[in-house]
Motif scaffolding. Structure first.
Motif, PDB file in Angstrom:
ATOM      1  N   GLY A   1       0.800  -1.220   0.000  1.00 17.03           N
ATOM      2  CA  GLY A   1       0.000   0.000   0.000  1.00 17.03           C
ATOM      3  C   GLY A   1       0.827   1.261   0.000  1.00 17.03           C
ATOM      4  O   GLY A   1       2.035   1.250   0.290  1.00 17.03           O
ATOM      5  N   ARG A   2       0.169   2.383  -0.351  1.00 17.64           N
ATOM      6  CA  ARG A   2       0.817   3.696  -0.377  1.00 17.64           C
ATOM      7  C   ARG A   2      -0.106   4.714   0.276  1.00 17.64           C
ATOM      8  O   ARG A   2      -1.334   4.698   0.058  1.00 17.64           O
ATOM      9  N   SER A   3       0.474   5.599   1.035  1.00 15.85           N
ATOM     10  CA  SER A   3      -0.294   6.712   1.593  1.00 15.85           C
ATOM     11  C   SER A   3      -0.533   7.741   0.500  1.00 15.85           C
ATOM     12  O   SER A   3       0.059   7.677  -0.581  1.00 15.85           O
ATOM     13  N   ALA A   4      -1.400   8.717   0.796  1.00 15.59           N
ATOM     14  CA  ALA A   4      -1.673   9.755  -0.203  1.00 15.59           C
ATOM     15  C   ALA A   4      -0.409  10.535  -0.539  1.00 15.59           C
ATOM     16  O   ALA A   4      -0.154  10.856  -1.707  1.00 15.59           O
ATOM     17  N   SER A   5       0.407  10.846   0.462  1.00 20.46           N
ATOM     18  CA  SER A   5       1.633  11.611   0.189  1.00 20.46           C
ATOM     19  C   SER A   5       2.639  10.770  -0.589  1.00 20.46           C
ATOM     20  O   SER A   5       3.346  11.288  -1.465  1.00 20.46           O
ATOM     21  N   GLU A   6       2.703   9.458  -0.300  1.00 16.72           N
ATOM     22  CA  GLU A   6       3.612   8.599  -1.060  1.00 16.72           C
ATOM     23  C   GLU A   6       3.162   8.481  -2.514  1.00 16.72           C
ATOM     24  O   GLU A   6       3.994   8.541  -3.436  1.00 16.72           O
ATOM     25  N   LEU A   7       1.858   8.324  -2.733  1.00 19.76           N
ATOM     26  CA  LEU A   7       1.352   8.291  -4.097  1.00 19.76           C
ATOM     27  C   LEU A   7       1.622   9.605  -4.816  1.00 19.76           C
ATOM     28  O   LEU A   7       1.941   9.622  -6.008  1.00 19.76           O
ATOM     29  N   SER A   8       1.507  10.693  -4.103  1.00 14.67           N
ATOM     30  CA  SER A   8       1.774  11.999  -4.691  1.00 14.67           C
ATOM     31  C   SER A   8       3.226  12.092  -5.160  1.00 14.67           C
ATOM     32  O   SER A   8       3.516  12.597  -6.244  1.00 14.67           O
ATOM     33  N   SER A   9       4.136  11.591  -4.330  1.00 14.52           N
ATOM     34  CA  SER A   9       5.548  11.589  -4.725  1.00 14.52           C
ATOM     35  C   SER A   9       5.783  10.676  -5.920  1.00 14.52           C
ATOM     36  O   SER A   9       6.536  11.008  -6.836  1.00 14.52           O
ATOM     37  N   ASP A  10       5.131   9.503  -5.903  1.00 21.45           N
ATOM     38  CA  ASP A  10       5.294   8.559  -7.018  1.00 21.45           C
ATOM     39  C   ASP A  10       4.833   9.156  -8.337  1.00 21.45           C
ATOM     40  O   ASP A  10       5.472   8.976  -9.380  1.00 21.45           O
TER      41      ASP A  10
ATOM     42  N   PHE B   1     -14.031   0.811  -8.328  1.00 19.77           N
ATOM     43  CA  PHE B   1     -13.471  -0.513  -8.075  1.00 19.77           C
ATOM     44  C   PHE B   1     -13.392  -0.817  -6.584  1.00 19.77           C
ATOM     45  O   PHE B   1     -12.389  -1.352  -6.094  1.00 19.77           O
ATOM     46  N   GLY B   2     -14.432  -0.467  -5.857  1.00 16.14           N
ATOM     47  CA  GLY B   2     -14.432  -0.650  -4.410  1.00 16.14           C
ATOM     48  C   GLY B   2     -14.234  -2.086  -3.982  1.00 16.14           C
ATOM     49  O   GLY B   2     -13.730  -2.358  -2.890  1.00 16.14           O
ATOM     50  N   GLY B   3     -14.623  -3.041  -4.818  1.00 15.15           N
ATOM     51  CA  GLY B   3     -14.486  -4.443  -4.446  1.00 15.15           C
ATOM     52  C   GLY B   3     -13.070  -4.963  -4.488  1.00 15.15           C
ATOM     53  O   GLY B   3     -12.789  -6.039  -3.952  1.00 15.15           O
ATOM     54  N   ILE B   4     -12.152  -4.219  -5.113  1.00 18.49           N
ATOM     55  CA  ILE B   4     -10.779  -4.720  -5.227  1.00 18.49           C
ATOM     56  C   ILE B   4      -9.748  -3.751  -4.668  1.00 18.49           C
ATOM     57  O   ILE B   4      -8.570  -4.069  -4.623  1.00 18.49           O
ATOM     58  N   LEU B   5     -10.179  -2.567  -4.226  1.00 18.07           N
ATOM     59  CA  LEU B   5      -9.255  -1.567  -3.696  1.00 18.07           C
ATOM     60  C   LEU B   5      -9.587  -1.258  -2.246  1.00 18.07           C
ATOM     61  O   LEU B   5     -10.748  -1.144  -1.870  1.00 18.07           O
ATOM     62  N   GLY B   6      -8.538  -1.108  -1.452  1.00 17.37           N
ATOM     63  CA  GLY B   6      -8.706  -0.730  -0.058  1.00 17.37           C
ATOM     64  C   GLY B   6      -8.091   0.625   0.218  1.00 17.37           C
ATOM     65  O   GLY B   6      -7.472   1.241  -0.650  1.00 17.37           O
ATOM     66  N   ALA B   7      -8.254   1.099   1.448  1.00 23.87           N
ATOM     67  CA  ALA B   7      -7.727   2.404   1.851  1.00 23.87           C
ATOM     68  C   ALA B   7      -6.991   2.272   3.183  1.00 23.87           C
ATOM     69  O   ALA B   7      -7.109   1.260   3.878  1.00 23.87           O
ATOM     70  N   LYS B   8      -6.230   3.341   3.509  1.00 28.11           N
ATOM     71  CA  LYS B   8      -5.491   3.442   4.790  1.00 28.11           C
ATOM     72  C   LYS B   8      -4.587   2.242   5.030  1.00 28.11           C
ATOM     73  O   LYS B   8      -4.763   1.509   6.018  1.00 28.11           O
ATOM     74  N   PRO B   9      -3.563   2.029   4.206  1.00 25.54           N
ATOM     75  CA  PRO B   9      -3.189   2.805   3.023  1.00 25.54           C
ATOM     76  C   PRO B   9      -3.947   2.327   1.783  1.00 25.54           C
ATOM     77  O   PRO B   9      -4.580   1.270   1.800  1.00 25.54           O
ATOM     78  N   TYR B  10      -3.822   3.114   0.688  1.00 26.97           N
ATOM     79  CA  TYR B  10      -4.426   2.709  -0.579  1.00 26.97           C
ATOM     80  C   TYR B  10      -3.690   1.481  -1.103  1.00 26.97           C
ATOM     81  O   TYR B  10      -2.455   1.442  -1.135  1.00 26.97           O
TER      82      TYR B  10
ATOM     83  N   ARG C   1      -5.997  12.081  -3.185  1.00 29.11           N
ATOM     84  CA  ARG C   1      -7.171  11.584  -2.453  1.00 29.11           C
ATOM     85  C   ARG C   1      -8.433  11.687  -3.305  1.00 29.11           C
ATOM     86  O   ARG C   1      -9.282  10.792  -3.296  1.00 29.11           O
ATOM     87  N   ALA C   2      -8.564  12.787  -4.045  1.00 31.81           N
ATOM     88  CA  ALA C   2      -9.741  12.961  -4.897  1.00 31.81           C
ATOM     89  C   ALA C   2      -9.781  11.897  -5.988  1.00 31.81           C
ATOM     90  O   ALA C   2     -10.833  11.302  -6.257  1.00 31.81           O
ATOM     91  N   GLU C   3      -8.632  11.636  -6.628  1.00 30.85           N
ATOM     92  CA  GLU C   3      -8.591  10.620  -7.682  1.00 30.85           C
ATOM     93  C   GLU C   3      -8.802   9.216  -7.120  1.00 30.85           C
ATOM     94  O   GLU C   3      -9.497   8.393  -7.731  1.00 30.85           O
ATOM     95  N   MET C   4      -8.236   8.945  -5.948  1.00 34.43           N
ATOM     96  CA  MET C   4      -8.426   7.628  -5.350  1.00 34.43           C
ATOM     97  C   MET C   4      -9.876   7.430  -4.923  1.00 34.43           C
ATOM     98  O   MET C   4     -10.403   6.316  -4.981  1.00 34.43           O
ATOM     99  N   SER C   5     -10.532   8.501  -4.514  1.00 35.51           N
ATOM    100  CA  SER C   5     -11.947   8.406  -4.168  1.00 35.51           C
ATOM    101  C   SER C   5     -12.754   7.974  -5.391  1.00 35.51           C
ATOM    102  O   SER C   5     -13.650   7.119  -5.296  1.00 35.51           O
ATOM    103  N   ARG C   6     -12.425   8.556  -6.557  1.00 35.98           N
ATOM    104  CA  ARG C   6     -13.110   8.171  -7.790  1.00 35.98           C
ATOM    105  C   ARG C   6     -12.815   6.709  -8.129  1.00 35.98           C
ATOM    106  O   ARG C   6     -13.705   5.951  -8.521  1.00 35.98           O
ATOM    107  N   LEU C   7     -11.558   6.324  -7.998  1.00 42.60           N
ATOM    108  CA  LEU C   7     -11.178   4.952  -8.321  1.00 42.60           C
ATOM    109  C   LEU C   7     -11.897   3.953  -7.413  1.00 42.60           C
ATOM    110  O   LEU C   7     -12.365   2.910  -7.863  1.00 42.60           O
ATOM    111  N   ARG C   8     -11.992   4.272  -6.130  1.00 41.31           N
ATOM    112  CA  ARG C   8     -12.610   3.334  -5.196  1.00 41.31           C
ATOM    113  C   ARG C   8     -14.118   3.262  -5.403  1.00 41.31           C
ATOM    114  O   ARG C   8     -14.742   2.240  -5.096  1.00 41.31           O
TER     115      ARG C   8
END
Length: 420
Positions: free
Chosen positions: A350-359, A381-390, A371-378
């Motif tokens: 997993g990656r935090s929001a700040s780590e994804l931002s750096s990536d 694809f909520g059935g295959i993606l988790g959060a905290k971390p993404y 966070r806004a883009e991950m919200s759309r993605l989840r």
């Protein structure tokens, strides 16, 4: 819309003729293996390397493949660019004529569909083989603004000896990709081309601005179509009762009943009537309605997906394939979402929001955007993606299909991650 990466071919304050001479020296040195007097721009250097790997002859003058009249008309109809033509022509043709340029529109496959503007420049383009129906991809005609924009997936301006083929050194071009706002799919590239003597640092910004305006017009048209579908959907939902949603063919929701409101749901690329597993709702019954689909969650405990395949071999059509006991389906991704899923596939912990931002951006401070883009993605694809971390769900097998040469086909933000 986010800020696009715009880099003019002519540095601020540079003398065009002197800069053209420097570019010619750099081009010659790069081809002969001599020490470079200066480095070419990164987008040019990457393209030249692709040309050398292809074994392309910089002195080649052989004509690129050209479509027949019937094939050209077929590609025009299939391109999805027709609704954007009035905006593109209104914004660029008059300027092209005044500035001794031509406006060129190509499809996602790199074929020139329309060409207009200065009559004198069109005649000059004829001599180069730069005509309607021609294949103007890098593989056909070397480094050029249109073909390189298709590969780099961003606006590109090119001047003089930045072109790989010497026959194009007397030209300057500025091109910007145009995407379908409904699903992020690449529709084609919009270009202004003219004699090298007409180069101007602002041309790329102009082409990009008009292309964005065309995308905005496409978005407005889509919203009108969605509102029309909504007028049909409301009475349909009242009649069927229970939990249900009506969405267009791209998954944009027109109306829903008994379900949490979302803007869009992920639908398979080849959705058909019957049963299907959707990440947003689980197992669903699907049936067609005029302009879209009626989707009703089945309410059973169908098994979630067990395997995900992320295909990033082409930046033009990245795809996510989901497979499980309920079947297999494929969904086309936007380039940004493909990048984010690639990073998550590369970091299963997993990656935090700040780590994804750096990536993604090389900047940890853009976590709000992530966070806004991950919200759309989840939501998709909520059935295959988790959060905290993404992250991808622990019980899902993830396979990534990569290109053999990352720099050749992937967005530039992904190439370092693949090499690493």
């Amino acid at each position: 819309m986010g800020q696009r990466d715009l880099e003019a071919a002519l540095p601020a304050g540079a003398d065009p003729r002197r800069h053209a001479r420097v570019l010619a020296q750099v081009h010659e040195a790069a081809l002969t293996g001599k020490a470079l007097p200066s480095r070419p721009r990164a987008v040019i250097d990457a393209s030249w390397q692709r040309m050398r790997r292809l074994g392309m002859d910089p002195d080649s003058r052989s004509a690129a493949p050209v479509l027949t009249a019937e094939e050209l008309e077929g590609r025009r109809r299939a391109s999805g660019l027709d609704p954007a033509l009035p905006t593109l022509r209104g914004g660029l043709i008059s300027l092209a004529e005044q500035a001794a340029h031509i406006m060129v529109i190509v499809d996602a496959g790199g074929h020139v569909l329309w060409r207009d503007g200065s009559a004198a420049v069109r005649r000059r383009a004829d001599g180069l083989g730069f005509v309607e129906g021609v294949d103007w991809q890098e593989e056909a005609v070397g480094t050029n603004a249109i073909g390189t924009a298709l590969v780099a997936n961003r606006p590109v301006q090119m001047y003089a000896a930045e072109h790989y083929l010497r026959s194009q050194h007397s030209w300057t071009c500025a091109a910007a990709p145009l995407r379908d706002p409904r699903d992020g799919r690449l529709l084609g590239v919009v270009d202004l081309s003219g004699p090298a003597s007409t180069v101007h640092a602002t041309t790329l910004a102009l082409v990009d601005a008009v292309t964005r305006l065309a995308e905005s017009q496409l978005r407005t048209t889509h919203l009108t179509e969605l509102e029309r579908l909504r007028g049909f959907a409301v009475p349909v939902l009242a009649k069927v009762g229970g939990r249900a949603v009506v969405a267009d063919e791209h998954g944009w929701v027109a109306a829903s009943a008994g379900l949490a409101p979302v803007d869009r749901i992920a639908l398979p690329a080849n959705l058909a009537p019957g049963g299907v597993w959707l990440p947003a709702y689980g197992h669903c019954a699907v049936e067609p309605v005029p302009g879209g689909w009626l989707i009703r969650p089945a309410g059973n405990d169908a098994a979630p997906p067990t395997r995900v395949v992320l295909d990033v071999r082409s930046p033009r059509e990245p795809e996510l394939t989901v497979a499980g006991a309920a079947g297999t389906w494929t969904h086309r991704l936007s380039p940004r979402h493909a990048e984010m899923l690639y990073v998550l596939a590369s970091h299963r912990a997993g990656r935090s929001a700040s780590e994804l931002s750096s990536d993604l951006f090389g900047d940890a401070s853009r976590a709000v955007t992530v966070r806004a883009e991950m919200s759309r993605l989840r939501r998709h694809f909520g059935g295959i993606l988790g959060a905290k971390p993404y992250r991808f769900a622990d019980d899902v097998e993830v396979l990534v299909r990569r290109p053999p040469s990352p720099e050749a086909v992937l967005p530039h933000s992904l190439a370092p991650a693949i090499r690493g």
